[in-house]
Write an enzyme that holds these catalytic residues in place. Structure first.
Site, PDB file in Angstrom:
ATOM      1  N   ILE A   1       0.835  -1.192   0.000  1.00  0.00           N
ATOM      2  CA  ILE A   1       0.000   0.000   0.000  1.00  0.00           C
ATOM      3  C   ILE A   1       0.873   1.246   0.000  1.00  0.00           C
ATOM      4  O   ILE A   1       1.759   1.399   0.843  1.00  0.00           O
ATOM      5  CB  ILE A   1      -0.946   0.006   1.218  1.00  0.00           C
ATOM      6  CG1 ILE A   1      -1.829  -1.246   1.204  1.00  0.00           C
ATOM      7  CG2 ILE A   1      -1.808   1.264   1.236  1.00  0.00           C
ATOM      8  CD1 ILE A   1      -2.685  -1.424   2.444  1.00  0.00           C
ATOM      9  N   CYS A   2       0.622   2.160  -0.967  1.00  0.00           N
ATOM     10  CA  CYS A   2       1.344   3.411  -1.109  1.00  0.00           C
ATOM     11  C   CYS A   2       2.847   3.127  -1.239  1.00  0.00           C
ATOM     12  O   CYS A   2       3.251   2.358  -2.091  1.00  0.00           O
ATOM     13  CB  CYS A   2       1.008   4.354   0.044  1.00  0.00           C
ATOM     14  SG  CYS A   2       1.483   6.073  -0.273  1.00  0.00           S
ATOM     15  N   GLN A   3       3.687   3.727  -0.400  1.00  0.00           N
ATOM     16  CA  GLN A   3       5.115   3.448  -0.467  1.00  0.00           C
ATOM     17  C   GLN A   3       5.381   1.954  -0.264  1.00  0.00           C
ATOM     18  O   GLN A   3       6.306   1.397  -0.865  1.00  0.00           O
ATOM     19  CB  GLN A   3       5.857   4.255   0.590  1.00  0.00           C
ATOM     20  CG  GLN A   3       7.367   4.087   0.565  1.00  0.00           C
ATOM     21  CD  GLN A   3       8.033   4.707   1.774  1.00  0.00           C
ATOM     22  OE1 GLN A   3       7.519   4.642   2.895  1.00  0.00           O
ATOM     23  NE2 GLN A   3       9.182   5.327   1.553  1.00  0.00           N
TER      24      GLN A   3
ATOM     25  N   GLY B   1       3.612  -0.307  -1.448  1.00  0.00           N
ATOM     26  CA  GLY B   1       3.399  -0.903  -2.755  1.00  0.00           C
ATOM     27  C   GLY B   1       4.642  -0.798  -3.621  1.00  0.00           C
ATOM     28  O   GLY B   1       4.998  -1.732  -4.353  1.00  0.00           O
TER      29      GLY B   1
END
Length: 329
Positions: free
Chosen positions: A150-152, A154
């Site tokens: 998720i986000c960073q 990811g």
């Protein structure tokens, strides 16, 4: 304005003022009865199964008798805490996945201190993430697991899957930046995607401060939308302050937003310089330790989730379409 219109305006103003006053009084009563335990987040039952330095790997208690055979590891960003995925009982990605029969693990990065100043992205990805994956594989007697970044987190998961494709059965990334030079993303612009160190001198910042303050980073995010995030949402609070459930929802989100760990200096330096300013991920130039990150190695099934209204990681930043190497997004 005719007298009748004045009269209607006065009546409407009086009614609205009275309603607002009632909301405020009810809100004060709600606040007076709140306790810290009422705004607890990350409440889905879980057990710490592995620890390394500040990192804790949690396994959530399954909700079905026989979970699906391939476990899922959630990798969250270093910024903020991972409990956004388990905010409250009726707003929990983790709980939804458990109800679907998944066996869910999550990495909690903890709170870096001065002792972690020299941690690098190599330590996070080839070290911590790889050790967690190996632990889960050993526990389940498997060679592969499913990965959700998720986000960073990811971006970290993309790097990990490119380096260790044999260990990832399926990859899901959510609001994940891939192309860091898309000018429609506010974080890209702020990080220096157009003018590099003239936008932000990372070396000077890290050499001076060591670790990067979580409070500074949190303010940095808020200033990307100062009116909406710093003023408007608190004005809007008046609309829900008399509703205890909605108020608790708001306060849990606030608790998560302002719980910002510091960032290990060297990891922050590399992420800003190599990803934001250099855009090296999609160019195939990221090196972690002695390992080159080649996104064309990602051949497992990939699910890419993004948000149309995301001002931090825009769809264009997640939907990369012009890689020099074939890339299955």
């Amino acid at each position: 304005m005719r007298p009748a219109q004045w009269q209607d305006a006065v009546v409407n103003y009086t009614i609205k003022s009275t309603e607002t006053a009632k909301k405020v009084i009810a809100g004060i009563d709600n606040f007076s009865h709140l306790r810290e335990a009422d705004i607890e987040i990350g409440i889905t039952p879980k057990q710490a199964v592995y620890r390394e330095d500040k990192l804790v790997l949690y396994r959530f208690q399954p909700l079905v008798e026989q979970p699906l055979p391939i476990p899922l590891l959630i990798v969250y960003a270093l910024v903020n805490r991972p409990w956004m995925v388990d905010l409250q009982t009726d707003r929990s990605l983790v709980a939804s996945l458990l109800r679907l029969g998944l066996d869910v693990y999550l990495i909690d990065w903890g709170y870096p201190t001065r002792a972690d100043r020299w941690l690098t992205l190599d330590d996070y990805i080839n070290g911590y993430i790889n050790n967690c994956v190996d632990f889960i594989c050993k526990q389940h007697r498997l060679n592969q697991i499913n990965l959700l970044g998720i986000c960073q987190g990811g971006t970290f998961s993309l790097c990990y899957s490119a380096i260790y494709p044999e260990k990832v059965k399926n990859l899901t990334v959510m609001v994940t930046p891939v192309d860091f030079h898309r000018p429609d993303a506010l974080l890209n612009m702020q990080g220096g995607c157009t003018i590099g160190t003239e936008a932000l001198d990372i070396d000077l910042m890290v050499d001076t401060l060591g670790n990067i303050s979580g409070d500074y980073l949190n303010l940095d995010f808020l200033m990307l939308k100062p009116w909406q995030l710093g003023v408007q949402k608190y004005l809007d609070l008046l609309e829900i302050i008399d509703n205890r459930d909605k108020l608790l929802n708001f306060l849990r989100m606030e608790k998560w937003i302002f719980d910002s760990p510091d960032q290990a200096g060297e990891a922050y330096r590399q992420f800003l310089k190599d990803f934001y300013q250099g855009n090296k991920l999609i160019r195939g130039e990221i090196v972690l330790g002695d390992k080159l990150v080649n996104l064309s190695n990602i051949r497992m099934p990939v699910l890419n989730l993004y948000a149309d209204k995301d001002h931090l990681v825009t769809p264009a930043s997640s939907l990369f379409k012009s890689s020099p190497e074939p890339f299955p997004f």
